[in-house]
Design an enzyme around this catalytic site. Structure first.
Site, PDB file in Angstrom:
ATOM      1  N   VAL A 260       0.831  -1.207   0.000  1.00 37.05           N
ATOM      2  CA  VAL A 260       0.000   0.000   0.000  1.00 37.05           C
ATOM      3  C   VAL A 260       0.864   1.254   0.000  1.00 37.05           C
ATOM      4  CG1 VAL A 260      -1.617   1.370   1.370  1.00 37.05           C
ATOM      5  CG2 VAL A 260      -2.013  -1.087   1.077  1.00 37.05           C
TER       6      VAL A 260
ATOM      7  N   VAL B 200       2.511   1.771  -3.448  1.00 37.70           N
ATOM      8  CA  VAL B 200       1.597   2.242  -4.493  1.00 37.70           C
ATOM      9  C   VAL B 200       1.145   3.669  -4.224  1.00 37.70           C
ATOM     10  CG1 VAL B 200      -0.691   1.887  -5.502  1.00 37.70           C
ATOM     11  CG2 VAL B 200       0.828  -0.070  -5.135  1.00 37.70           C
ATOM     12  N   GLU B 201       0.880   3.978  -2.964  1.00 37.83           N
ATOM     13  CA  GLU B 201       0.329   5.287  -2.640  1.00 37.83           C
ATOM     14  C   GLU B 201       1.335   6.422  -2.810  1.00 37.83           C
ATOM     15  OE1 GLU B 201      -2.605   6.306  -2.100  1.00 37.83           O
ATOM     16  OE2 GLU B 201      -3.701   4.434  -1.882  1.00 37.83           O
ATOM     17  N   THR B 202       2.493   6.322  -2.185  1.00 37.74           N
ATOM     18  CA  THR B 202       3.400   7.486  -2.162  1.00 37.74           C
ATOM     19  C   THR B 202       4.876   7.148  -2.332  1.00 37.74           C
ATOM     20  OG1 THR B 202       3.653   7.376   0.247  1.00 37.74           O
ATOM     21  CG2 THR B 202       1.857   8.757  -0.601  1.00 37.74           C
TER      22      THR B 202
ATOM     23  N   TYR C  49      -6.027  -1.501  -8.610  1.00 39.52           N
ATOM     24  CA  TYR C  49      -5.250  -1.013  -7.474  1.00 39.52           C
ATOM     25  C   TYR C  49      -4.967  -2.138  -6.487  1.00 39.52           C
ATOM     26  CZ  TYR C  49      -4.276   1.356  -3.048  1.00 39.52           C
ATOM     27  OH  TYR C  49      -3.715   1.746  -1.860  1.00 39.52           O
TER      28      TYR C  49
END
Length: 400
Positions: free
Chosen positions: A184, A187-189, A383
């Site tokens: 997570v 993928v996010e930041t 996602y």
């Protein structure tokens, strides 16, 4: 590709900087994030580069006169957070919101008038939030390739090694394995490196009161109006300047990209310093992701996904995309025309989902409740699969 992961296995993750994603992909990710109950789900500060706690000076730009309720126009590029001044205090809807915050939450009207006088309309945000054009082809192979690449594998391995103790503690406490949390964050930041440079109040105010003309405009505006309220409450509770909050163009904050409402509902003080800080604390981000997934149905030691095939002329299409939950038995899926391998356990309910893959055949998979817990972070099946596969890839990279 090893899809039949069990939650007790360790696997990690990494991701491309959001800055390098094309606008259409950013839009697709954002639309999914906004429809979620989190986070975020669809960017604040890196622990190594913490955001300044001081109020940033307001950028002076060409004044745009806007009648109350109308949006100002900007010539800024879609990918840029360049602000346009718009006197939101003259907008009737904004004044109604201010009245509500004073009446229901005890804010001082003069303070909010002063605050909204410093907030900017962002035309770039309006452009980025628009959905992709009708007919845009989904391509799982291309989407996956943006996240499963060497730079992210290296960054994810480094992050996992540094925070192995905290990741193990999160798994013990919440049941969420390290590879999912690392996936997570990747993928996010990209582990805080691409947490977003938009002022959160600029983005949320723009989207709450000047959302583009789309079929779902009213519910989207209501969503962002609530997130604006949550941002103000969060800032007051945390004793921080609300204008110091930076994030994604959709208003998501910090390493894990939580929306303000998700911070207040699901975030935890996992480093034990007496405050929740998703902008600067990777440890708080680890615990908060685990907390979020746990509260959205994550089951300890449950598998994730299984590839399947489907037969023609059967009712299986009616099972796809109906809800973000696993609710069909193996026998029900078979009766609907899904070819379910015998090694898929009978003990779990499943949901059927598909991944369109450009000119290649569409892929079909069964997801357990754990898979659908990830889709509550971001409603996109693409996602959720990117998080899983990135975690797998980093686990292999780390253990080779």
């Amino acid at each position: 590709m090893l899809y039949t992961l069990r939650a007790s296995r360790r696997l990690p993750a990494t991701v491309t900087s959001m800055k390098k994603l094309p606008v259409l992909l950013i839009q697709a990710l954002a639309v999914a994030v906004l429809a979620t109950s989190p986070v975020h789900a669809a960017h604040a500060a890196h622990a190594a580069h913490p955001s300044s706690s001081k109020k940033k000076p307001i950028t002076k730009s060409r004044s745009v006169k806007a009648k109350p309720g109308q949006k100002a126009r900007s010539k800024s590029k879609a990918a840029s957070p360049a602000p346009e001044f718009a006197n939101f205090t003259q907008w009737q809807a904004v004044n109604g919101f201010i009245d509500e915050m004073c009446r229901d939450h005890g804010f001082e009207r003069d303070a909010l008038i002063s605050l909204f006088g410093q907030i900017h309309y962002l035309d770039s945000v309006v452009k980025l939030i628009n959905p992709p054009p009708i007919g845009t082809v989904k391509n799982w192979t291309a989407y996956r390739a943006r996240f499963i690449e060497q730079r992210r594998l290296n960054a994810g391995t480094k992050f996992w090694n540094r925070y192995a103790t905290e990741l193990d503690r999160a798994q013990q406490e919440f049941g969420v394995p390290a590879e999912i949390i690392v996936g997570v964050l990747g993928v996010e930041t990209m582990y805080g490196q691409a947490a977003g440079k938009f002022r959160v109040l600029d983005s949320l105010t723009t989207l709450a009161f000047a959302y583009p003309e789309t079929a779902n405009r009213e519910p989207r505006m209501a969503y962002f109006r609530n997130e604006l309220k949550q941002a103000l409450l969060f800032a007051r509770e945390s004793n921080i300047d609300p204008l110091s909050l930076n994030g994604s163009f959709a208003g998501a904050i910090g390493w894990p990209q939580f929306m303000p409402g998700s911070i207040r509902r699901y975030a935890v003080d996992f480093d034990g310093d007496g405050k929740i800080d998703l902008r600067n604390s990777a440890v708080d981000a680890i615990g908060s992701i685990a907390s979020f997934l746990s509260q959205h149905g994550w089951q300890r030691d449950q598998p994730l996904v299984f590839p399947v095939h489907v037969t023609p002329d059967r009712p299986w299409p009616s099972l796809i995309g109906k809800s973000l939950e696993a609710k069909f038995s193996r026998d029900e899926l078979r009766l609907a025309g899904v070819i379910v391998p015998d090694d898929v356990p009978e003990s779990h309910p499943y949901g059927l989902f598909d991944l369109e893959d450009g000119s290649h055949p569409t892929r079909y998979l069964l997801g357990t409740q754990n898979f659908f817990a990830i889709t509550h972070y971001n409603r996109s099946y693409y996602y959720a699969m990117a998080v899983i596969e990135l975690g797998q890839a980093i686990s292999r990279h780390r253990n080779r």
